[in-house]
Write an enzyme that holds these catalytic residues in place. Structure first.
Site, PDB file in Angstrom:
ATOM      1  N   GLU A 338       0.805  -1.231   0.000  1.00  0.00           N
ATOM      2  CA  GLU A 338       0.000   0.000   0.000  1.00  0.00           C
ATOM      3  C   GLU A 338       0.835   1.278   0.000  1.00  0.00           C
ATOM      4  O   GLU A 338       0.528   2.214   0.735  1.00  0.00           O
ATOM      5  CB  GLU A 338      -0.925   0.006   1.216  1.00  0.00           C
ATOM      6  CG  GLU A 338      -1.915  -1.127   1.212  1.00  0.00           C
ATOM      7  CD  GLU A 338      -2.775  -1.161   2.473  1.00  0.00           C
ATOM      8  OE1 GLU A 338      -3.980  -1.387   2.333  1.00  0.00           O
ATOM      9  OE2 GLU A 338      -2.252  -0.979   3.581  1.00  0.00           O
TER      10      GLU A 338
HETATM   11  C1  NGO Z   1      -3.935  -4.636   4.796  1.00  0.00           C
HETATM   12  C2  NGO Z   1      -2.943  -3.541   5.114  1.00  0.00           C
HETATM   13  C3  NGO Z   1      -2.702  -3.399   6.606  1.00  0.00           C
HETATM   14  C4  NGO Z   1      -4.013  -3.404   7.373  1.00  0.00           C
HETATM   15  C5  NGO Z   1      -4.773  -4.664   7.034  1.00  0.00           C
HETATM   16  C6  NGO Z   1      -6.098  -4.711   7.756  1.00  0.00           C
HETATM   17  C7  NGO Z   1      -1.864  -5.319   4.282  1.00  0.00           C
HETATM   18  C8  NGO Z   1      -0.806  -6.207   3.781  1.00  0.00           C
HETATM   19  N1  NGO Z   1      -1.755  -4.022   4.446  1.00  0.00           N
HETATM   20  O1  NGO Z   1      -3.065  -5.777   4.677  1.00  0.00           O
HETATM   21  O2  NGO Z   1      -1.986  -2.207   6.853  1.00  0.00           O
HETATM   22  O3  NGO Z   1      -3.761  -3.350   8.747  1.00  0.00           O
HETATM   23  O4  NGO Z   1      -4.998  -4.796   5.663  1.00  0.00           O
HETATM   24  O5  NGO Z   1      -6.841  -5.849   7.478  1.00  0.00           O
END
Ligand code: NGO
Length: 526
Positions: A338
């Protein structure tokens, strides 16, 4: 096993339950090993219809020489002591006893230390566990615990008897990487909580503990060359609590605790996004040279390290050097997810360079599936959580996949609409949904040969204490452990749910606050 304080009501319920339990236990003599509820399901179980009786005079015999075996014997004696009250002698000797013993022996030598197979033979006279490696013996010890009555896990002395059905078990894992992740950044969890979590993994034969040590809301590991990361970056958490961090000494204690259970700790420093805690701690990590404010919300995708600045790479090199020196295991996780605030043309060279830094410190890279956009090193592992295309790109570069699809394996997803904790952006994950899938057929084009294993991540935006951890983890964790250990051909939800139901007794005895899913027949626990 580390125990947490139980609420008074919960303790009272446990006592009532135990009275019922003891009555039923006193009448039950196990004689059919194939009826015992072992999770993960072993490869073969052959019953012989009798029982072994564990008594105060039972000796735990260990083959003297090899490092670790004596400790495994002591671990077994230690875990049987509170409930039985027996001070079982652990004897290292070359001469194997003929009766009245649990024998732990290594068979063969010079084998791959990752080999976790074991053989267990229970007769009226002996419990004989053998394995090629200490790791295999440790896994087999968990089977011994699970074929004893559930009361064996009680923290105080019980009546017994402590009988084990006779027969043979041959067992080995399907995947070499079977793990769970704990996010200690969104909310901080102290050393005892992490050890408690580690014990859950050990009980279900998992072998990796992934710690998500940094994110926007907190930096949780002391880095001596950049001290503000922990002291400032670790000073809060989601909701604005006081946060915390592990000193290097405390972290080493966690790593050793896991190692004693043949569990590898994978530390994660998430970058270039998810870095606000670092950006708030050191102005020079920001492109505009200004430190950000600490962040206690739950948004994602707004922070980035300054990928064009040399200071950033000096910083990463220092962090990786210190982290590698605290990490006996082969992996360092670099996050990479992300990074919406990082331009793609900056992200790719950044990840490439970070891979080099990690390699220079002798470690292998794991990253969330987005790292596949860069040029992966052949020994890199992409952890597939959201984007199947990224997983295929990783495989086409020769990398391996760690399976953590959010809609199946995220422990922070709510069970259903009524679950108070957790999130549901990837859907609701009831116990059956979490169990009933096969990593080897989940993503078109990716088969078993491409996959190192499975990991279930617990993100903690909404999770604040160990009771809440337990509620989200149980009863799903045993299912993930079974997916990793038992072949897909041997797994079946209808059969599994009955076995899981019987573990309800064990959860209660261990003081675990679990979600009593209606999908599971919970045996004696109403
Ligand atoms: C995503 C995000 C995390 C969040 C999570 C919550 C990934 C790999 N990045 O998973 O920062 O905490 O969802 O479900």
């Amino acid at each position: 096993m580390i125990r947490k304080r139980q609420s008074r009501a919960f303790r009272a319920l446990t006592v009532i339950f135990l009275l019922i339990f003891q009555l039923s236990c006193a009448q039950k003599t196990p004689s059919d090993l194939s009826k015992e509820s072992i999770i993960p399901k072993p490869v073969t179980v052959t019953p012989t219809g009798e029982y072994f009786n564990l008594k105060p005079g039972t000796v735990i015999y260990v083959q003297g020489e090899t490092e670790g075996v004596l400790e495994i014997g002591q671990y077994l004696a230690g875990s049987l002591k509170p409930s039985t009250g027996f001070k079982l002698e652990v004897r290292a000797t070359a001469k194997e006893p003929k009766r009245g013993a649990i024998s732990l022996a290594l068979s063969g030598s010079g084998q791959d230390s990752g080999d976790e197979s074991y053989d267990l033979i229970v007769t009226r006279k002996l419990v004989k566990l053998s394995a090629k490696t200490p790791a295999g013996l440790f896994r087999g010890v968990q089977t011994i615990r699970q074929i004893l009555p559930a009361g064996i896990e009680m923290p105080s002395k019980q009546e017994g008897p402590w009988k084990i059905a006779t027969g043979t078990i041959n067992d080995y894992p399907d995947y070499s990487y079977r793990g769970a992740m704990l996010d200690v950044s969104r909310h901080f969890f102290g050393v005892d909580d992490v050890k408690h979590f580690t014990d859950f993994l050990a009980y279900y034969k998992m072998n990796v503990l992934h710690l998500h040590l940094s994110d926007d809301q907190g930096w949780r590991i002391e880095i001596k060359s950049w001290p503000n990361l922990a002291t400032h970056g670790g000073s809060t958490q989601v909701g604005g609590g006081k946060g915390g961090f592990y000193t290097q000494e405390q972290y080493t204690d966690i790593v050793q605790y896991a190692k004693d259970r043949y569990i590898t700790v994978v530390p994660e420093i998430d970058m270039p996004g998810h870095t606000n805690a670092a950006l708030a701690s050191y102005a020079e990590l920001n492109c505009d040279g200004k430190a950000t404010e600490l962040y206690t919300g739950t948004d994602v995708g707004f922070s980035t390290l300054c990928t064009k600045s040399e200071v950033t790479y000096r910083f990463i090199d220092d962090v990786m050097r210190e982290l590698a020196s605290l990490t006996p295991g082969p992996y360092i996780h670099i996050g990479g997810d992300e990074s919406h605030a990082t331009k793609k043309e900056d992200y790719i060279p950044f990840i490439n360079r970070v891979q080099e830094i990690v390699a220079a410190h002798g470690k292998q890279v794991i990253g969330w599936d987005e790292i596949a956009l860069s040029s992966l090193k052949p020994n890199a592992i992409a952890q597939c959580w959201a984007n199947e295309k990224n997983a295929n790109t990783a495989v086409s570069q020769g990398a391996k996949i760690l399976m953590s699809p959010a809609r199946k394996a995220y422990l922070d997803m709510q069970y259903d609409k009524s679950t108070k904790l957790g999130l549901h952006w990837a859907g609701y994950i009831e116990v059956e949904t979490g169990y009933n899938w096969d990593p080897a057929t989940f993503i078109p084009g990716i088969g078993k040969g491409n996959i190192v294993g499975i990991e279930a991540p617990l993100w903690t935006e909404t999770i604040t204490n160990i009771d809440e951890i337990e509620y989200m983890v149980f009863p799903r964790l045993p299912g993930y452990a079974e997916i990793g250990w038992s072949s897909s051909a041997s797994r079946n939800w209808e059969e599994y749910k009955t076995r899981l139901g019987k573990h309800g007794e064990r959860f209660s005895v261990l003081g675990i606050d679990y979600y009593q899913s209606k999908q599971v027949p919970w045996g004696e626990v109403k």
